[in-house]
Motif scaffolding. Structure first.
Motif, short mmCIF file in Angstrom:
data_model
loop_
_atom_site.label_atom_id
_atom_site.label_comp_id
_atom_site.label_asym_id
_atom_site.label_seq_id
_atom_site.Cartn_x
_atom_site.Cartn_y
_atom_site.Cartn_z
N UNK A 32 0.71 -1.13 -0.05
CA UNK A 32 -0.05 -0.01 -0.01
C UNK A 32 0.82 1.18 0.06
N UNK A 33 1.75 1.25 0.67
CA UNK A 33 2.86 2.46 1.07
C UNK A 33 3.43 2.81 -0.35
N UNK A 34 4.04 1.56 -1.10
CA UNK A 34 4.80 1.68 -2.28
C UNK A 34 3.78 2.18 -3.40
N UNK A 35 2.51 1.62 -3.46
CA UNK A 35 1.52 2.01 -4.31
C UNK A 35 1.22 3.53 -3.88
N UNK A 36 1.17 3.98 -2.86
CA UNK A 36 0.97 5.41 -2.76
C UNK A 36 1.92 6.17 -3.38
N UNK A 37 3.42 5.84 -2.99
CA UNK A 37 4.67 6.62 -3.40
C UNK A 37 4.67 6.69 -4.96
N UNK A 38 3.84 5.85 -5.35
CA UNK A 38 4.33 5.82 -6.98
C UNK A 38 3.33 6.69 -7.68
N UNK A 39 2.09 7.08 -7.43
CA UNK A 39 1.24 7.67 -7.81
C UNK A 39 1.58 9.12 -7.83
N UNK A 40 0.64 9.94 -8.65
CA UNK A 40 0.34 11.43 -8.72
C UNK A 40 -0.54 11.63 -7.74
#
Length: 124
Positions: free
Chosen positions: A24-32
């Protein structure tokens, strides 16, 4: 069976929670800006679906039920791949010490679960 030891089962549960958090944290960090929350939901959901759907019937560390009957070797590769991805994601997020501790804990867990690994490798 060492893999069914309550302490090892709790350890596995916490590893799963940390992996879900890492996804979840990694997905959050990837997106605009507009996609941060959807990605923070989508990535852990992907982990949970893969983890929950593909299982070996009768797995003693789980309920024994499965949605998609999966050969033991495939399940083992899936687990190691998901935990490995979570460790890599933590490393990518610059949490190298946490990634190292997580990775080592995964290795310890699977070392303690050698009876389950042997069982998985026998399942077709």
């Amino acid at each position: 069976m060492r893999s069914k030891n309550p302490i090892n089962l709790v350890l596995r549960f916490f590893l799963e929670l940390i992996a879900i958090f890492a996804f979840g944290y990694w997905g959050h960090s990837l997106a605009g800006d507009g996609m941060r929350i959807p990605m923070a939901i989508l990535f852990p959901l992907l982990f949970a679906v893969l983890w929950g759907v593909f299982a070996v019937r009768g797995d003693p560390s789980r309920s024994g039920k499965t949605v998609v009957r999966t050969p033991g070797i495939v399940r083992l590769i899936l687990e190691l791949g998901l935990f490995g991805a979570a460790a890599w994601m933590l490393l990518d997020l610059d949490y190298s010490m946490i990634a190292l501790i997580f990775g080592l804990t995964v290795v310890i867990h699977y070392f303690l679960s050698f009876d389950r690994i042997a069982w998985l490798l026998k399942q077709k």
